[in-house]
Every structure is written in C-alpha cells, then in structure tokens.
Design an enzyme around this catalytic site. Structure first.
Site, PDB file in Angstrom:
ATOM      1  CE1 TYR A 113     -10.421   1.868   8.695  1.00 11.04           C
ATOM      2  CE2 TYR A 113     -10.421   2.956  10.874  1.00 11.04           C
ATOM      3  CZ  TYR A 113      -9.918   2.825   9.854  1.00 11.04           C
ATOM      4  OH  TYR A 113      -8.726   3.677   9.989  1.00 11.04           O
ATOM      5  CB  ILE A 142      -2.753  10.549   9.036  1.00 14.59           C
ATOM      6  CG1 ILE A 142      -3.040   9.884  10.407  1.00 14.59           C
ATOM      7  CG2 ILE A 142      -1.545  11.250   8.909  1.00 14.59           C
ATOM      8  CD1 ILE A 142      -1.753   9.237  11.589  1.00 14.59           C
ATOM      9  CB  ILE A 169      -3.298  -2.256  -6.145  1.00 14.01           C
ATOM     10  CG1 ILE A 169      -3.279  -0.807  -5.967  1.00 14.01           C
ATOM     11  CG2 ILE A 169      -3.024  -3.442  -4.653  1.00 14.01           C
ATOM     12  CD1 ILE A 169      -5.324  -0.769  -4.966  1.00 14.01           C
ATOM     13  N   GLY A 214       0.568  -1.215   0.053  1.00 11.47           N
ATOM     14  CA  GLY A 214      -0.029   0.592  -0.224  1.00 11.47           C
ATOM     15  C   GLY A 214       1.182   1.269   0.308  1.00 11.47           C
ATOM     16  CE  LYS A 273      -7.234  -0.414  10.508  1.00 11.26           C
ATOM     17  NZ  LYS A 273      -6.134  -0.871   9.865  1.00 11.26           N
ATOM     18  N   GLY A 287      -0.578   4.448  -0.733  1.00 12.75           N
ATOM     19  CA  GLY A 287      -1.681   5.108   0.025  1.00 12.75           C
ATOM     20  C   GLY A 287      -1.760   6.430   0.741  1.00 12.75           C
ATOM     21  CD  GLN A 288      -4.448   9.581   5.450  1.00 10.57           C
ATOM     22  OE1 GLN A 288      -5.141   8.433   5.661  1.00 10.57           O
ATOM     23  NE2 GLN A 288      -4.802  10.205   6.234  1.00 10.57           N
TER      24      GLN A 288
HETATM   25  C1  AKB Z   1     -10.604   7.514   9.621  1.00  5.37           C
HETATM   26  O1  AKB Z   1     -11.047   8.488   9.950  1.00  5.37           O
HETATM   27  O2  AKB Z   1     -11.357   5.990   8.588  1.00  5.37           O
HETATM   28  C2  AKB Z   1      -9.361   7.340   8.938  1.00  5.37           C
HETATM   29  C3  AKB Z   1      -8.985   6.943  11.349  1.00  5.37           C
HETATM   30  C4  AKB Z   1      -9.390   7.442  12.190  1.00  5.37           C
HETATM   31  O3  AKB Z   1      -8.395   6.055  10.983  1.00  5.37           O
HETATM   32  N1  AKB Z   1      -8.256   8.429   9.320  1.00  5.37           N
END
Ligand code: AKB
Length: 318
Positions: free
Chosen positions: A143, A173, A35, A8, A147, A11-12
């Site tokens: 998400y 971030i 990718i 990745g 995690k 990515g960001q």
């Molecule tokens: C998001 O907002 O999805 C991410 C995070 C805090 O994991 N920046």
C-alpha cells in the site's frame, strides 16, 4: 463550471465525496464512476449521473471523459492497507496501472487530477512525530509503496506534461456514514459503533500506538479546497500532509467513556495491523498545506466524538 468524474464513487471516501461535490458544483456536473460489482444505491444513484468505469479500462475512461466533457478527475480507486497485503499484485494494478490510465487520459484531455496518498506512504525510518512534509519515505507495505509511486508519478506528469495533479496524504478517515474496509485505522470507526450498540470493544491495535486521524467532513473539505487552490501558490503538489488529530486507542476510548461511562475496551491485537500501525507516523506536520492553500481542520477529537455518537445513535436507533 467544473465537470467532474469520481472514480471509485461507491467506496469509503468516494460515496461521500461525490455527494459533497454535487452540492458544490451541481448534481449533473459530477459523474459517479463505479465498478460493476459496486453499484450505487439511494441518493448517490438518484442525484446525478452514474457510469460504470474500471480504472483498468483506459478506453472506457477516455470515452467517459469525452462524453461528459470532464475537466477534473478524482481518482479514488485503491485497496486499503490491510487488504492490499493479501493481494499485492492487484493493489499495484489498481493503484499504479490504473493511475497511468488516469494520467494519460488527463494529459490528452487537459484534466486536473486528484489521487490521494496516505500516512501509509511513510515507513519505519520516517521521523515519527510531526513528520515533515518532505522527509524519508521508505514504506514496507505494498500500500505504502504504491502510494509513494502515486506521488512520484503524479509529480512527474505535472513536471513533464503540465498535468494539474494535486494530492493529500490522508490520515485514517472516520465517518458516521460509510464504513471503511480493510484498513489499519478502521478500529477508530468500529469503536464508535461498539459504544453506540452498548458492546465491549475488542481493539486490534495496542495501547500507545498513535496514528493521525481525521473526521470525514474535514477530509472532504480538504479534497475540494486543494483542487480549488490557486496553482501559483502551490510549491508542493503530490502530496500534502494534512492533519487534525492524533491519538492511540486509550485516548479515543477515554473520549467516548466521558460520554458513555459504561463503555468497555479489551485488547486482542491483530499482528498485521499492529505492525503496519507501528511503521506509520504518530502525527504529521501539515504546515505546508496551511501555508500554500489555507488548510485548517474544523474537527478535533472532542467535537468529532460528540458528532459521531449523536449521528450514529440516530442512524442505529440506539
Ligand atoms: C488505511 O488504514 O489503510 C487507510 C489509510 C490511513 O490510508 N485508512
């Protein structure tokens, strides 16, 4: 000497982390894995090896690890929180099926693995202020669910197979180089772009909604520091709370207003983002990271705001 694969890498976080790792360990020792649809460009492409790798392709992963004699994998493949809600199965496939591939190749080839977690791994019944390292994690987003699973699976591979897995829970971030895409905390980057362009900022998150945030240089430092830490001192592994600042839209707006007195904000809430933000902690307690591997942030809101406005003004020619 470390040989590192970043999955990745365009990515960001990946694009900036790859460059930082190349500074630390030498350009040729850090492979930028990307990718097909997200090819590296510019300095990232020119400064070191770049290879196509999809976290879903276990054979290709194993091939690269052997080809470059990789001993450390930074696995940054993930969909951010808002985008993941519209593609929950894909979010799980990338986050968890992909993680299995990474952990298996790490087990077979004796690699250390860093797979970030997030403040999104907490949920509405987590203690909201100074959220402890070990506490309730019952997130309501895909998400967050992926995690928490990442944390558990990474710990499992450490306990069962001795794989050197380590991780942090990233706050939102903020960077003056790479734009985020599809996150709940994206507003905290977008607000600086609006300020520098002289536009009114339309904020999707409500006044009073606090979240933890971090400036990119601190996030990069944390990722490298943790992987360099003495394993004998690590009581926790997956994943450490890290923190540097916590604010709501009004606090960041006023930090910018003190430097740009004409700057204006209006609110037009995004219900999905708002609901996710309200389910996340206001601030994290990062005392375990401080005690176990010496973590400390270098940027607070004031220092970050000075740097963001200065760097963006130069880059946007404003
Ligand atoms: C998001 O907002 O999805 C991410 C995070 C805090 O994991 N920046």
């Amino acid at each position: 000497m470390k040989n590192i694969l970043v999955i990745g890498a365009t990515g960001q976080i990946g694009s900036e982390l790859t460059m930082e790792l190349r500074k630390h360990y030498g350009n040729s020792n850090v492979v930028a894995g990307y990718i097909q649809s997200a090819e590296p460009t510019g300095e990232l492409k020119e400064s070191g090896p770049c290879e196509v790798v999809d976290v879903m392709d276990a054979d290709r992963l194993a091939e690269l690890v052997r080809m470059y004699n990789i001993d450390t994998i930074y696995n940054l493949a993930a969909l951010l929180s808002v985008v993941a809600e519209s593609k929950p199965q894909l979010a799980w496939k990338i986050g968890i099926d992909g993680l299995w591939n990474v952990l298996e190749v790490a087990r077979e080839n004796n690699c250390a693995v860093f797979t970030p977690s997030s403040i999104g791994s907490f949920g509405p019944n987590t203690p909201k202020v100074k959220t402890p390292q070990d506490t309730i994690q019952r997130p309501k987003t895909i998400y967050g669910i992926s995690k928490v699973t990442t944390e558990l699976l990474s710990d499992y591979y450490h306990l069962k197979y001795g794989v050197d897995t380590r991780s942090v829970r990233f706050p939102g971030i903020i960077s003056n180089i790479t734009l985020p895409g599809g996150g709940t905390t994206d507003y905290a980057v977008d607000i600086y772009y609006a300020a520098v362009k002289g536009e009114t900022f339309v904020c999707p998150i409500d006044q009073g909604t606090r979240m933890d945030m971090m400036y990119m240089p601190d996030a990069l430092r944390a990722s490298i520091m943790l992987m360099e830490a003495d394993p004998a001192k690590l009581i926790h592994r997956n994943a450490f709370n890290i923190a540097s600042m916590s604010f709501d839209p009004e606090i960041i707006y006023h930090a910018i207003l003190r430097r740009k007195p004409d700057f204006k904000i209006i609110y037009d809430l995004n219900p999905l983002k708002q609901a996710i933000a309200e389910s996340w902690p206001d601030s994290l307690d990062d005392s375990c990271a401080r005690a176990e591997w010496g973590w400390y942030p270098e940027y607070d809101l004031e220092r970050m705001t000075d740097d963001m406005l200065e760097k963006l003004s130069i880059r946007l020619n404003k």
